[in-house]
Design an enzyme around this catalytic site. Structure first.
Site, PDB file in Angstrom:
ATOM      1  N   CYS A 112      25.808 -47.642 -22.644  1.00 24.03           N
ATOM      2  CA  CYS A 112      24.197 -47.715 -23.472  1.00 24.03           C
ATOM      3  C   CYS A 112      23.440 -48.823 -23.428  1.00 24.03           C
ATOM      4  CB  CYS A 112      24.480 -47.629 -25.104  1.00 24.03           C
ATOM      5  SG  CYS A 112      24.833 -45.843 -25.662  1.00 24.03           S
ATOM      6  N   ASP A 143       1.096 -83.159 -10.555  1.00 26.85           N
ATOM      7  CA  ASP A 143      -0.570 -82.378 -10.151  1.00 26.85           C
ATOM      8  C   ASP A 143      -1.620 -83.241 -11.584  1.00 26.85           C
ATOM      9  OD1 ASP A 143      -0.764 -79.555 -10.549  1.00 26.85           O
ATOM     10  OD2 ASP A 143      -1.178 -80.068 -12.425  1.00 26.85           O
TER      11      ASP A 143
END
Length: 494
Positions: free
Chosen positions: A34, A441
């Protein structure tokens, strides 16, 4: 993580979905495996054992739970945040390399022997490359069985099985049901939701939270006309795939990403899903990322305001590198215009009855064959682009999921016209490096200044050391302070 038994037991007992895909719980009494968040009553701790992969569970003789469907868990975030050989191998397996080229092809791409690859995967994942690819084939088969009316024989080969018998045996072994029994269990209201050949509708899971604004906003704001579009609440784009081409429509939902795929060859399904998940960064662990970024008191308010930001990536690394060069020192609109011209002149035409997509982005081979003088751009950028596409076409430069991030950075920096910004944006969005950073940037520097940070590249890099190894995610939070279209879903109020 699967070796930390106490921690795994706590996650299972609390049904913590954050650990889905990190490890799998195998129940010794039922022989079922599971996901940690399985809704059934947790077994006694002494009846649990833990494995690092679904393939390892299957090799140990456990079958998938019919309630929690562990084979549909998000992928482990490990494979997209690491650059070692195991992580690179897992990315290649997800991209279908073992099915197309075998284990020798996988090893060749990574520069190791088959024995070394098998040994390392077995040590960390409890399964070798063939078993891992088999588990992926089983999941692909289940998807096709449950979401299409395609005959079983066609599904077997589309999922990558060598024979119908192998397909039948694998499905029975993994799911404890025959293929026809799997199809019969699908509720009538969602069985075979489309009868159009080659069209599939499925759900892409993710770990919550997920903030779709910058993720889809960035993809849409930079979309190349003819290749990408925003249509009826979905980001749509064309896909160049190993066996053919496709069109995907991706729709953000509260608990999943809706995915509608149109494929010219169904064998491309697992690759298409893998590339879409990678583009949307769906296997990330946002809790771990955000917890680390919150340790910086200046960044914490941005994270708390809109947690779960992802790094928008790409379905085609070479395409993104070309587009990064086209976008050097020009506006977003100008970059889209340059790319659209290339697409119209050199892209392959495709049909799109459901929208306005017209082409695949040009292959590197097509771009390498074009006349440089036909490129309407400055001579220096033209030289940068032609050098890049020739190296990609000749395979002296590799930008695939198997790339070593630092080695590829060094190779890119050695090319004419490639500076730190271009290299790091490719590292962030094409290579998938979660720690790629853009200190030069303009948007990042402006956001840093607004937060009271020193905004020179050197000072910003020094401060950002505390954000490692998640600086690419910090960039998304910094960019989000700007009123730029990349930060908003189309039609969303600003």
């Amino acid at each position: 993580m699967h070796t930390d038994t106490e921690r795994c037991v706590r996650a299972v007992q609390s049904k913590d979905a954050r650990f889905d895909g990190w490890f799998y719980t195998a129940v010794l009494t039922t022989r079922i495996y599971c996901r940690p968040s399985c809704p059934v009553v947790p077994p006694k701790p002494e009846n649990m054992t833990f494995y690092p992969s679904a393939a390892a569970c299957q090799q140990a003789g456990f079958r998938a739970c019919k309630r929690c469907r562990p084979d549909t868990s998000p992928g482990s975030p490990e494979w997209n945040q690491r650059a070692d050989v195991v992580a690179r191998a897992m990315r290649l397996i997800g991209d279908g390399v073992v099915d197309r080229e075998g284990v020798p092809g996988l090893a060749t791409r990574l520069g190791y022997s088959t024995r070394q690859i098998e040994r390392q995967l077995l040590a960390e994942l409890g399964a070798g490359p063939l078993a891992l690819a088999r588990a992926q084939r089983a999941q692909t088969a289940r998807l096709l069985i449950e979401t299409t009316p395609v005959p079983m024989a066609e599904i077997a080969f589309a999922a990558g099985f060598s024979s119908i018998r192998t397909f039948n045996d694998t499905v029975r072994e993994v799911f404890a049901l025959s293929p026809s029994e799997l199809r019969a269990r699908v509720p009538k209201n969602r069985a075979n939701s489309t009868s159009t050949p080659g069209v599939l509708t499925l759900r892409l899971p993710f770990r919550a939270p997920l903030n779709p604004d910058n993720l889809f906003g960035h993809l849409v704001a930079t979309a190349v006309p003819g290749v990408e579009e925003w249509h009826d609440g979905a980001y749509r784009r064309t896909l160049r795939l190993p066996y053919g081409h496709g069109v995907v429509a991706l729709t953000p939902k509260p608990d999943h990403i809706g995915c509608r795929l149109t494929l010219s060859d169904m064998r491309d399904l697992p690759v298409a899903i893998s590339r879409c998940r990678r583009m949307l960064d769906l296997d990330a662990d946002p809790v771990a990322v955000d917890d680390q970024l919150r340790t910086d008191p200046l960044l914490a308010p941005l994270v708390d305001k809109a947690p779960g930001r992802r790094v928008p990536r790409t379905v085609d690394e070479a395409e993104f590198a070309v587009r990064a060069v086209l976008g050097q020192q020009v506006s977003t609109a100008a970059a889209r215009t340059h790319a659209a011209r290339l697409v119209t002149a050199h892209g392959e035409a495709v049909d799109d009855p459901e929208g306005g997509l017209t082409h695949l982005f040009p292959s590197t081979e097509a771009l390498a064959a074009l006349d440089p003088e036909a490129l309407a751009m400055p001579a220096t950028r033209r030289a940068t682009l032609t050098t890049l596409v020739h190296q990609l076409a000749e395979q002296t430069l590799h930008l695939g999921v198997e790339s070593d991030w630092e080695e590829t950075r060094a190779r890119l920096l050695a090319l004419p016209g490639f500076g730190p910004w271009t290299v790091d944006v490719i590292a962030m969005r094409a290579l998938g490096d979660p720690d790629a950073f853009l200190p030069t940037d303009l948007g990042v520097r402006r956001a840093a200044q607004g937060l009271g940070l020193a905004s020179t590249p050197a000072a910003l890099t020094a401060h950002a050391a505390a954000w490692r190894p998640w600086r690419a995610y910090a960039v998304q939070y910094l960019w989000a302070t700007d009123n730029h279209p990349i930060n908003f879903l189309p039609g969303e109020p600003r």
